[in-house]
Scaffold this motif. Structure first.
Motif, PDB file in Angstrom:
ATOM      1  N   ALA A 160       7.713  -0.087   0.527  1.00 43.55           N
ATOM      2  CA  ALA A 160       6.862   0.822   1.779  1.00 43.55           C
ATOM      3  C   ALA A 160       5.639   0.101   1.933  1.00 43.55           C
ATOM      4  CB  ALA A 160       6.780   2.231   0.964  1.00 43.55           C
ATOM      5  N   ALA A 161       4.966  -0.327   0.814  1.00 39.11           N
ATOM      6  CA  ALA A 161       3.628  -1.161   0.848  1.00 39.11           C
ATOM      7  C   ALA A 161       3.880  -2.504   1.580  1.00 39.11           C
ATOM      8  CB  ALA A 161       2.993  -1.522  -0.502  1.00 39.11           C
ATOM      9  N   VAL A 162       5.069  -2.878   1.596  1.00 40.37           N
ATOM     10  CA  VAL A 162       5.254  -4.435   2.301  1.00 40.37           C
ATOM     11  C   VAL A 162       5.431  -3.828   3.774  1.00 40.37           C
ATOM     12  CG1 VAL A 162       7.113  -6.178   2.773  1.00 40.37           C
ATOM     13  CG2 VAL A 162       6.229  -5.613   0.514  1.00 40.37           C
ATOM     14  N   ARG A 163       6.264  -2.883   4.287  1.00 40.01           N
ATOM     15  CA  ARG A 163       6.317  -2.585   5.419  1.00 40.01           C
ATOM     16  C   ARG A 163       5.047  -2.193   6.167  1.00 40.01           C
ATOM     17  NH1 ARG A 163      10.317  -0.959   9.017  1.00 40.01           N
ATOM     18  NH2 ARG A 163      11.720  -1.612   7.534  1.00 40.01           N
ATOM     19  N   CYS A 164       4.099  -1.383   5.476  1.00 38.81           N
ATOM     20  CA  CYS A 164       2.912  -1.061   5.878  1.00 38.81           C
ATOM     21  C   CYS A 164       1.979  -2.633   6.493  1.00 38.81           C
ATOM     22  CB  CYS A 164       1.882  -0.342   4.933  1.00 38.81           C
ATOM     23  SG  CYS A 164       2.672   1.507   4.986  1.00 38.81           S
ATOM     24  N   ALA A 165       2.168  -3.421   5.359  1.00 36.67           N
ATOM     25  CA  ALA A 165       1.299  -4.511   5.438  1.00 36.67           C
ATOM     26  C   ALA A 165       1.902  -5.496   6.532  1.00 36.67           C
ATOM     27  CB  ALA A 165       1.399  -5.342   4.154  1.00 36.67           C
ATOM     28  N   VAL A 166       2.935  -5.524   6.887  1.00 37.98           N
ATOM     29  CA  VAL A 166       3.806  -6.330   7.814  1.00 37.98           C
ATOM     30  C   VAL A 166       3.378  -5.657   9.209  1.00 37.98           C
ATOM     31  CG1 VAL A 166       5.958  -7.020   8.757  1.00 37.98           C
ATOM     32  CG2 VAL A 166       5.655  -7.405   6.331  1.00 37.98           C
TER      33      VAL A 166
END
Length: 397
Positions: free
Chosen positions: A77-83
C-alpha cells in the motif's frame, strides 16, 4: 533447468510477426545459442525449457525509494501511494510491482499499463507460450554487490546496480553525468557500444563479453502478476461447463430431496386431518375432503336437528361414491352437496375412469344416477328412490 530468455519489443508495437531477440541458456547459465525469431518460432524453441522475458526500455518504468520497516501488506500500500505522484493520470490503470526492502531501507518498484500487459498475455496465450517471469529491461544484466552492469538498448541507457534494482534512462549522456562513479570497491561492466562521451567504457565489451547481458540472476520480483491470461485459458469452456454441470446436478438433487420431504409432510398432514375429522364427526362414513366435510358437518350441527336427514343423505351418497368409485381417491378438488345432489370437482390431471362400466352398475344398483360434468361428476338419487343402500349392501342382496 535450461532457460529461454526473450527481449520484447515495445508493447504498443508488438504483434505476431515482430522479430524478437532471444538466447538459450544451458543448465549452468551459460549462453548456448543466440538468435531472433517471431513468437511462433520461439514456441518451437521452448521444448521443456523455462521461459523468461524482459520488457523493452520504453515500457520499463522503474524507481527506488526509501521506506521504513513495514509488514508486506502495508508495504504494498505504501508503494502504491509513493508511486502515485510519479505517474501521469493516476495509478488505477497501472499494474504496480515492487521488490523487498533492502538493508539500506530502499525498495525497488516498477509499473506498466494494465491494458498493454493484458495484450501481451493474450498474445502469448495464442501461441501457447507460458512464461515463468516478466521483468523490467535491466534484469537480464549480471550484477552483484561489487559490480554494476550497463548497456545501450535502442538509445536508452539500461543499468542494473543490484540483484533487486536497476534503472532506465532515455538520455544516456545525461544519465552518465548524473550517475557519477560507482561506490568504492564496485566495478562498472559496460556491455556493447558505449556512449560517444565515454568511449573508454567499451573496452571490456568485446567477444563473448557482450553475451553476458543475458546471464544475470533474475530478481525476486517481476511484473508477471495482475490480471493475465495463461495458455490454459484459451483451450475452451470444458472445465467451466463441467463445474456448471456438477453444480446443476447438486442443485437438482437437493431440489428433489426437498420436494420429497414436502410430499411426505403433505401426506402426513392429510392423514392427520382425516383422522381428526373422523374423531370429531364419527357419522361421516368416509372422508374424501377433510376440511370441506368438517365445515359442512359443523354447519349441519349449528342449523339444528332439521338438517339430520340431509346429513344422512349426504353421508350415504359419499359412502356409495367412495365404494363404487375408488379410482377418484386423492383426485377430489371440491365436494359440494346441494338439493340432494353430490357434485364432485376433480383435479385437472386426474386419470380417466375404467372403461368396463362396473362402477356405474354398482351406483345404479343403489339407486344413484351419475352424470359426467366438465369439472368432474354429479351424483343424485334416481327420481322416486332414496339412496338407502351402499354398493356393498346391494351386492349382498
Amino acid at each position: 533447468m535450461s532457460l529461454l530468455r526473450v527481449a520484447l519489443a515495445p508493447l504498443s508495437e508488438l504483434h505476431t510477426e515482430t522479430p524478437l531477440s532471444f538466447v538459450l541458456l544451458d543448465r549452468q547459465g551459460h549462453v548456448e545459442r543466440e538468435g531472433r525469431g517471431i513468437l511462433a518460432e520461439l514456441a518451437q524453441e521452448v521444448k521443456g525449457r523455462a521461459v523468461e522475458m524482459v520488457l523493452h526500455p520504453s515500457d520499463s518504468l522503474l524507481a527506488e525509494l526509501e521506506f521504513p520497516p513495514l509488514p508486506v501488506a502495508r508495504l504494498s500500500a505504501a508503494v502504491r501511494c509513493a508511486v502515485e505522484p510519479l505517474i501521469l493520470g493516476g495509478s488505477q490503470p497501472m499494474h504496480i510491482a515492487h521488490g523487498p526492502r533492502t538493508e539500506e531501507g530502499k525498495v525497488a518498484m516498477g509499473w506498466v499499463e494494465r491494458e498493454k500487459l493484458d495484450g501481451l498475455f493474450h498474445l502469448l496465450a495464442r501461441h501457447r507460450l507460458k512464461i515463468r517471469g516478466l521483468y523490467a529491461a535491466p534484469f537480464f544484466l549480471p550484477a552483484g554487490h561489487t559490480q554494476w552492469c550497463a548497456c545501450l538498448w535502442d538509445g536508452y541507457m539500461v543499468m542494473r546496480h543490484s540483484i533487486e534494482a536497476g534503472w532506465v534512462h532515455p538520455l544516456p549522456e545525461i544519465a552518465l553525468n548524473q550517475m557519477g562513479d560507482p561506490p568504492a570497491g564496485t566495478d562498472l561492466l559496460w556491455l556493447g557500444d558505449a556512449p560517444i562521451e565515454r568511449p573508454e567504457l567499451a573496452e571490456p565489451a568485446h567477444g563473448a563479453a557482450v553475451a553476458l547481458r543475458w546471464t544475470g540472476t533474475a530478481p525476486s520480483w517481476g511484473l508477471l502478476g495482475g490480471d493475465r491470461v495463461s495458455p490454459g485459458d484459451v483451450r475452451g469452456w470444458g472445465k467451466p461447463l463441467v463445474c456448471c454441470a456438477i453444480a446443476l446436478m447438486v442443485w437438482v438433487g437437493g431440489l428433489n430431496l426437498h420436494a420429497g420431504r414436502l410430499e411426505r409432510q403433505g401426506k402426513a398432514l392429510q392423514a392427520q386431518m382425516t383422522m381428526r375429522v373422523q374423531q370429531a364427526f364419527p357419522e361421516i362414513p368416509i372422508v374424501l375432503k377433510p376440511l370441506q366435510q368438517a365445515r359442512q358437518q359443523r354447519d349441519v350441527r349449528l342449523a339444528g336437528g332439521g338438517q339430520t336427514a340431509i346429513a344422512a343423505d349426504f353421508g350415504r351418497l359419499v359412502q356409495a361414491t367412495a365404494e363404487a368409485m375408488p379410482f377418484i381417491a386423492g383426485s377430489v378438488k371440491e365436494l359440494t352437496f346441494e338439493d340432494s345432489t353430490l357434485h364432485l370437482t376433480l383435479l385437472q390431471d386426474t386419470s380417466k375412469p375404467p372403461g368396463d362400466g362396473d362402477w356405474q352398475t354398482l351406483l345404479a344398483q343403489v339407486g344413484l344416477v351419475v352424470t359426467d360434468t366438465p369439472a368432474g361428476w354429479r351424483l343424485q338419487a334416481r327420481t322416486g328412490e332414496s339412496s338407502t343402500a351402499t354398493p356393498g349392501e346391494a351386492l349382498d342382496e
